[in-house]
Design an enzyme around this catalytic site. Structure first.
Site, mmCIF file in Angstrom:
data_model
loop_
_atom_site.group_PDB
_atom_site.id
_atom_site.type_symbol
_atom_site.label_atom_id
_atom_site.label_comp_id
_atom_site.label_asym_id
_atom_site.label_seq_id
_atom_site.Cartn_x
_atom_site.Cartn_y
_atom_site.Cartn_z
ATOM 1 N N LYS A 112 -26.260 -54.268 7.451
ATOM 2 C CA LYS A 112 -25.217 -53.259 7.323
ATOM 3 C C LYS A 112 -25.855 -51.892 7.463
ATOM 4 C CE LYS A 112 -21.323 -51.886 4.379
ATOM 5 N NZ LYS A 112 -20.581 -52.211 3.139
ATOM 6 N N ASP A 207 -13.465 -53.137 -5.779
ATOM 7 C CA ASP A 207 -12.767 -53.266 -4.494
ATOM 8 C C ASP A 207 -12.568 -54.736 -4.153
ATOM 9 O OD1 ASP A 207 -11.464 -52.295 -2.249
ATOM 10 O OD2 ASP A 207 -13.295 -52.257 -1.028
#
Length: 501
Positions: A112, A207
Site C-alpha cells: 500500500k 472504519d
C-alpha cells in the site's frame, strides 16, 4: 462538531453494495483553501486540485476511464530493492494498493503506497504511519499481518502486508444475496474475535464495514476471515493495552458515514462500543441487502444516524430469527450504554443464535420422508413454530380421548404431509391394508399325488426319529442283567442261611 469541515467523499454509484471510501478534511488544515481546480471526467464538475475524488459523483478524478493500472507508472517497479509491484488491486482515500512479490522469498504480498500528493499533509502521513503501527500490534489469525513499513527511494511511504486471496463481504453480498444466516454468523464470530484482539491491544478500527472484511477458503476451513484497513485506527499511546481511552482530534471526523456511530459523528471520545455500532450496521446491511440509513449526501446520512431509528431488519427479511433482529438493533442503539459492552458479548449471542438455527435445521432433516407424501409449502419462522406447537398440543389431547372406530379409521387414513423443504411438517401413518387372500386354484391330480408322497416320506422320517437309539437299548439290557444277577445272589444267600440254621 467543532469548527467547519469539508468532505472529499467517494460516493458510489450503487450506494448499497459498492465501496464507500471516506476522506474528511478540516477547513483550517493547511492547503484547504486553493484556487486551482480540475474537471471531473464523469460529471464535468469542478474539483479542487488537491482532491482526488469528485465531490458531486464520487468518481476517481485522477484515474479516469482510460487510466489506472495500464498507466500506473509504479506497476513493474521494484521498491527498496525487494518488492516488485505486479498489478493494481484498488485505490483508497489515502493510497493505492498493489499486488506485489517479495523477491527474496518469491512470495505474493500486498503493498500500500501513500498517494504522492498527500506527502505534504503531516496529519495524513501520521495516519498512514498509525495504520502500520496499529496493525503490527495485532497477532491474531483474523487480523491482517504487517510484513514491513518504510519509505521508497522517491520518498513515498509504503506498508507491506500479507496477501489474502479472497473476496470482501461487499462483493460476496452482491454476488450471493441472500447470504445463508449460519454462514454469516460463522464469519461475524471471527470478526468479533479480531476486534477483541484489537481492543485488547488499545486499537479501535473506526472504519469497520463489509469492504474491510476479507473472506477466503483455507486448506482446513471454509470462509476464514481477515479484518483489514486500519488506516484510520486510533491508538492510545499512553496506555497501549487499554481499550477505554480513545480520542479524535477536535474538529476532525474520520470514518465512513454509512457505518459511523453517533458519538463518532459528533467527534466525541470513543471506545469499543463505537466499533460495535459499525458492526451492527454491517450486519444489518449483510442480512437485508439494505443500508439502515442512506441519503444523497454524507451530511444527511450522518444526521440520520444521530436522530432516526432504523427499520427493524426482520421487516425486510422474514426468515430472520427474532433474536437476531434484537441483537442487531441493540448494537445500533443511539445510546452506547444500551449496546453490548464488548464484541465478545456479541459473539456469545451469535453463537447462541447459531445453535438454535442448527437445532431447527436438524429437526427438519430428521423428519421421515415419503415419496408419496403431499407437499405443503410451510412458511419458516416464529409463525411456523407456533403452528407446530399448537398441532402438537391438539394431538396429545386427542390421544387421551376415546375415539369411535370410524373416527380412528378416518384419522389413520389421512395422507402424509411434509414441508416444501423436505424436512418439517406433520406426518400421519397411512392405514394398514389387510393382506390379500390368494385366489383358489384348480385341483391337479398329479400335483396332489406329489404332495401325498412328500407327506408319507416326512412321516417315515419322523417315525424313525422317534425310535430309541442303539446305544439306549444296550444300556437297558445291561441294567436288566445286573438286576437279575442281584436277585439270584440274594436268593442263594437266603437258602444257605436257612440250611445252616
Amino acid at each position: 462538531m467543532d469548527g467547519a469541515w469539508r468532505v472529499a467523499y467517494r460516493r458510489p454509484r450503487r450506494a448499497k453494495r459498492s465501496c464507500h471510501v471516506p476522506y474528511f478534511v478540516h477547513a483550517d488544515s493547511p492547503g484547504a483553501e486553493v484556487a486551482a481546480v480540475k474537471t471531473c471526467w464523469n460529471c464535468d464538475n469542478s474539483v479542487p486540485e488537491t482532491y482526488r475524488y469528485c465531490l458531486a459523483c464520487g468518481a476517481d478524478v485522477d484515474a479516469g476511464p482510460d487510466r489506472g493500472e495500464a498507466s500506473d507508472k509504479m506497476v513493474g517497479a521494484v521498491i527498496v530493492g525487494k518488492y516488485k509491484l505486479l498489478a493494481v488491486i484498488g485505490s483508497g482515500a489515502m493510497g493505492t494498493i498493489y499486488r506485489a512479490e517479495q523477491l527474496n522469498l518469491a512470495k505474493t504480498i500486498v503493498i500500500k503506497l501513500l498517494h504522492a500528493h498527500l506527502l505534504t499533509d503531516q496529519e495524513l502521513v501520521q495516519r498512514f504511519q498509525r495504520e502500520a503501527k496499529a496493525a503490527s500490534r495485532l497477532d491474531h489469525p483474523n487480523c491482517i499481518q504487517i510484513i514491513d513499513f518504510g519509505q521508497t527511494e522517491q520518498g513515498a511511504l509504503f506498508i507491506a502486508m500479507e496477501y489474502v486471496p479472497g473476496d470482501d463481504l461487499a462483493t460476496i453480498l452482491e454476488r450471493e444475496h441472500p447470504i445463508d444466516l449460519r454462514r454469516l454468523i460463522h464469519v461475524m464470530k471471527q470478526v468479533c474475535e479480531a476486534l477483541d484482539e484489537a481492543h485488547a491491544n488499545g486499537v479501535l478500527h473506526r472504519d469497520l464495514k463489509p469492504e474491510n472484511i476479507m473472506v477466503y477458503d483455507h486448506r482446513t476451513e471454509r470462509d476464514r476471515v481477515k479484518v483489514v484497513d486500519f488506516g484510520i485506527a486510533k491508538l492510545d499511546e499512553n496506555n497501549p493495552n487499554s481499550s477505554r481511552s480513545f480520542r479524535t482530534r477536535t474538529g476532525i471526523v474520520c470514518g465512513t458515514p454509512e457505518y459511523m456511530s453517533p458519538e463518532q459523528a459528533r467527534g466525541k471520545t470513543l471506545d469499543a462500543r463505537s466499533d460495535i455500532y459499525a458492526l451492527g450496521v454491517a450486519l444489518y446491511h449483510l442480512v437485508t441487502d439494505n443500508l439502515p440509513f442512506d441519503a444523497p449526501s454524507p451530511i444527511e446520512i450522518v444526521t440520520k444516524h444521530l436522530v432516526e431509528d432504523p427499520v427493524p431488519p426482520r421487516k425486510l427479511r422474514q426468515d430472520l430469527p427474532a433474536a437476531f433482529d434484537r441483537l442487531i438493533l441493540s448494537m445500533m442503539a443511539k445510546d452506547r450504554c444500551k449496546r453490548p459492552t464488548s464484541v465478545m458479548d456479541v459473539r456469545a449471542e451469535l453463537d447462541r443464535i447459531d445453535r438454535e438455527l442448527a437445532y431447527e435445521r436438524h429437526a427438519q432433516v430428521a423428519q421421515p420422508r415419503d415419496p408419496d407424501a403431499t407437499i405443503i409449502d410451510v412458511t419458516q419462522g416464529e409463525a411456523f413454530r407456533r403452528a407446530v406447537a399448537a398441532v402438537d398440543n391438539n394431538s396429545r389431547r386427542t390421544s387421551r380421548t376415546d375415539q369411535a372406530p370410524k373416527e380412528r379409521a378416518v384419522a389413520t387414513s389421512a395422507p402424509r404431509v411434509k414441508a416444501a423443504d423436505g424436512g418439517s411438517g406433520l406426518v400421519r401413518k397411512p392405514r394398514r391394508q389387510a393382506p390379500k387372500t390368494p385366489a383358489p386354484q384348480q385341483y391337479d391330480p398329479q400335483a396332489q399325488a406329489t404332495i401325498d408322497a412328500s407327506k408319507r416320506s416326512t412321516a417315515e422320517v419322523g417315525g424313525r426319529a422317534k425310535r430309541p437309539k442303539r446305544g439306549s437299548r444296550a444300556a437297558l439290557w445291561i441294567v436288566t442283567t445286573v438286576l437279575a444277577a442281584a436277585a439270584v445272589g440274594v436268593g442263594t444267600w437266603a437258602i444257605i442261611s436257612a440250611t445252616g440254621g
